[in-house]
Design a protein around this motif. Structure first.
Motif, short mmCIF file in Angstrom:
data_model
loop_
_atom_site.label_atom_id
_atom_site.label_comp_id
_atom_site.label_asym_id
_atom_site.label_seq_id
_atom_site.Cartn_x
_atom_site.Cartn_y
_atom_site.Cartn_z
N PHE A 1 39.71 82.08 28.26
CA PHE A 1 38.93 81.70 27.08
C PHE A 1 39.77 80.92 26.06
N GLY A 2 40.91 80.39 26.51
CA GLY A 2 41.67 79.46 25.69
C GLY A 2 42.76 80.06 24.84
N PHE A 3 43.08 81.33 25.03
CA PHE A 3 44.13 81.96 24.23
C PHE A 3 45.49 81.84 24.93
N GLU A 4 46.53 81.74 24.13
CA GLU A 4 47.90 81.75 24.65
C GLU A 4 48.25 83.21 24.95
N SER A 5 48.27 83.54 26.22
CA SER A 5 48.33 84.95 26.64
C SER A 5 49.71 85.31 27.17
N TYR A 6 50.22 86.41 26.70
CA TYR A 6 51.51 86.94 27.13
C TYR A 6 51.31 88.30 27.79
N VAL A 7 52.08 88.54 28.84
CA VAL A 7 52.21 89.88 29.40
C VAL A 7 53.56 90.43 28.95
N VAL A 8 53.54 91.61 28.37
CA VAL A 8 54.77 92.30 27.99
C VAL A 8 54.96 93.44 28.98
N SER A 9 55.99 93.33 29.82
CA SER A 9 56.20 94.33 30.86
C SER A 9 57.60 94.17 31.43
N ALA A 10 57.82 94.73 32.61
CA ALA A 10 59.11 94.59 33.32
C ALA A 10 58.87 94.62 34.81
N VAL A 11 59.67 93.84 35.52
CA VAL A 11 59.64 93.84 36.99
C VAL A 11 61.06 94.09 37.49
N GLY A 12 61.16 94.39 38.77
CA GLY A 12 62.47 94.60 39.36
C GLY A 12 63.10 93.30 39.83
N ASN A 13 64.41 93.37 40.08
CA ASN A 13 65.14 92.22 40.64
C ASN A 13 64.97 92.27 42.16
N ASP A 14 63.74 92.02 42.59
CA ASP A 14 63.40 92.13 44.01
C ASP A 14 62.32 91.11 44.35
N ASP A 15 61.99 91.03 45.61
CA ASP A 15 61.01 90.04 46.06
C ASP A 15 59.65 90.26 45.42
N LEU A 16 59.24 91.51 45.27
CA LEU A 16 57.94 91.78 44.66
C LEU A 16 57.92 91.34 43.20
N GLY A 17 59.04 91.53 42.50
CA GLY A 17 59.11 91.09 41.12
C GLY A 17 59.06 89.58 41.00
N ARG A 18 59.81 88.91 41.84
CA ARG A 18 59.79 87.44 41.80
C ARG A 18 58.41 86.90 42.18
N GLU A 19 57.74 87.58 43.08
CA GLU A 19 56.40 87.15 43.46
C GLU A 19 55.42 87.30 42.30
N ILE A 20 55.56 88.37 41.53
CA ILE A 20 54.72 88.54 40.34
C ILE A 20 54.93 87.39 39.36
N LEU A 21 56.18 87.05 39.11
CA LEU A 21 56.47 85.95 38.18
C LEU A 21 55.88 84.64 38.69
N ASN A 22 55.89 84.43 40.00
CA ASN A 22 55.29 83.23 40.57
C ASN A 22 53.77 83.23 40.38
N VAL A 23 53.15 84.40 40.54
CA VAL A 23 51.69 84.49 40.33
C VAL A 23 51.35 84.19 38.87
N PHE A 24 52.16 84.72 37.94
CA PHE A 24 51.93 84.41 36.52
C PHE A 24 51.94 82.91 36.29
N GLU A 25 52.91 82.23 36.88
CA GLU A 25 53.00 80.78 36.71
C GLU A 25 51.75 80.09 37.27
N GLN A 26 51.31 80.53 38.44
CA GLN A 26 50.13 79.95 39.05
C GLN A 26 48.87 80.21 38.22
N LYS A 27 48.81 81.38 37.57
CA LYS A 27 47.63 81.75 36.79
C LYS A 27 47.70 81.23 35.35
N GLY A 28 48.79 80.56 34.98
CA GLY A 28 48.91 80.03 33.64
C GLY A 28 49.25 81.06 32.59
N LEU A 29 49.87 82.16 33.00
CA LEU A 29 50.27 83.23 32.07
C LEU A 29 51.75 83.11 31.74
#
Length: 295
Positions: free
Chosen positions: A37-65
């Motif tokens: 809906f046009g808002f500048e959206s941030y997720v405040v959280s933490a991920v691990g230094n692992d493949d699953l964490g890096r994959e989450i960060l990639n999904v955020f980039e793809q989703k525009g977060l």
């Protein structure tokens, strides 16, 4: 306030279904739908230094977060094993002692807290002392006029009356479902009637609003000045994962755009019904729903 920044704060993880995994966690779901809906959206959280964490960060980039406030810590990225019953209703097995239990409070996070219009937080990420302290400090640093939405999101045994009451005291919008209200009614000595219980919560904690969702039956929005009720639309349910988060985000987005309570409620109902008709928590919204706020 001169900013369109909004925050989903707490757990970020992988929902692992029998046929694969999807990124989840209520804060990420909320932030994603706010971004639609046009808002500048941030997720405040933490991920691990692992493949699953890096994959989450990639999904955020793809989703525009924005992942700027997602920290990498020395714990594994969170996972939740999801089982769906014949009606598509999920049950969760939530892994303990994971990255989002250790969200740090940083100077950058403190600066963000002073510039946001809205935050959505829950009880689950407060199961650990580290993340609970971060959530509460962030809330206390926010502008007084911001929306502080407490979607209590009771899961497993990861909550106490003390955690829930601190959320009541710091929020100004409460989002709760009918099953959660049963527990809250017993824990806080509220009337058995759902509408009366919500009215007591509204008055006791000086809230701007209480949103009560009742599954297929319908939903209510209670404010000091009015009450809105809408039936739940009948759709072919694919799954209900993330539907409540899309409801919360759509309602919040509409309120921030200056819509009335009935208008905000209608949009929230329609968006959550659409999400129920799709698999996963982050489907792309159809243009006709987004345009109700973007036009």
């Amino acid at each position: 306030m001169g900013t369109d920044k909004v925050v989903g704060m707490g757990e970020v993880l992988w929902d692992v279904f029998p046929d694969g995994k999807k990124m989840g966690g209520a804060p990420a779901n909320f932030a994603y739908h706010m971004s639609r809906f046009g808002f500048e959206s941030y997720v405040v959280s933490a991920v691990g230094n692992d493949d699953l964490g890096r994959e989450i960060l990639n999904v955020f980039e793809q989703k525009g977060l924005s992942a700027d406030r997602v920290e990498t810590v020395d714990y594994p990225t969170g996972t939740v094993y999801v089982r769906l019953d014949d009606a598509g209703i999920p049950a969760y097995d939530i892994t303990r002692n994971v990255a989002w239990d250790y969200i740090p409070y940083t100077s950058a996070l403190h600066a963000l807290a002073g510039r946001v219009q809205a935050v959505c937080f829950g009880s689950l990420a407060q199961r650990s002392e580290v993340s609970r302290t971060t959530v509460l400090r962030f809330l206390d640093a926010m502008p007084a006029e911001s929306y502080k939405i407490f979607d209590i999101n009771l899961r497993g045994d990861f909550y106490t009356p003390e955690i829930i009451e601190s959320g009541f005291e710091r929020c100004n919008i409460l989002k709760i479902n009918d099953e959660e209200l049963v527990w809250v009614t017993g824990a806080f000595g509220l009337p058995a009637d759902e509408k009366e219980a919500c009215t007591v919560l509204l008055q006791r904690y000086g809230l701007r609003g209480v949103v009560l969702t009742c599954g297929a039956v319908g939903s209510y929005v209670f404010t000091p000045d009015e009450t809105s009720f809408l039936d739940t639309p009948r759709v072919e349910v694919e799954d209900t994962v993330g539907a409540g988060d899309s409801f919360t985000a759509s309602f919040c987005a509409a309120m921030l755009k200056g819509r009335t309570i009935p208008e905000a409620h209608r949009l929230a109902v329609d968006v959550s019904a659409f999400v129920c008709s799709r698999q996963g928590a982050m489907p792309e919204l159809p243009v006709h729903l987004k345009n109700r706020l973007l036009l």
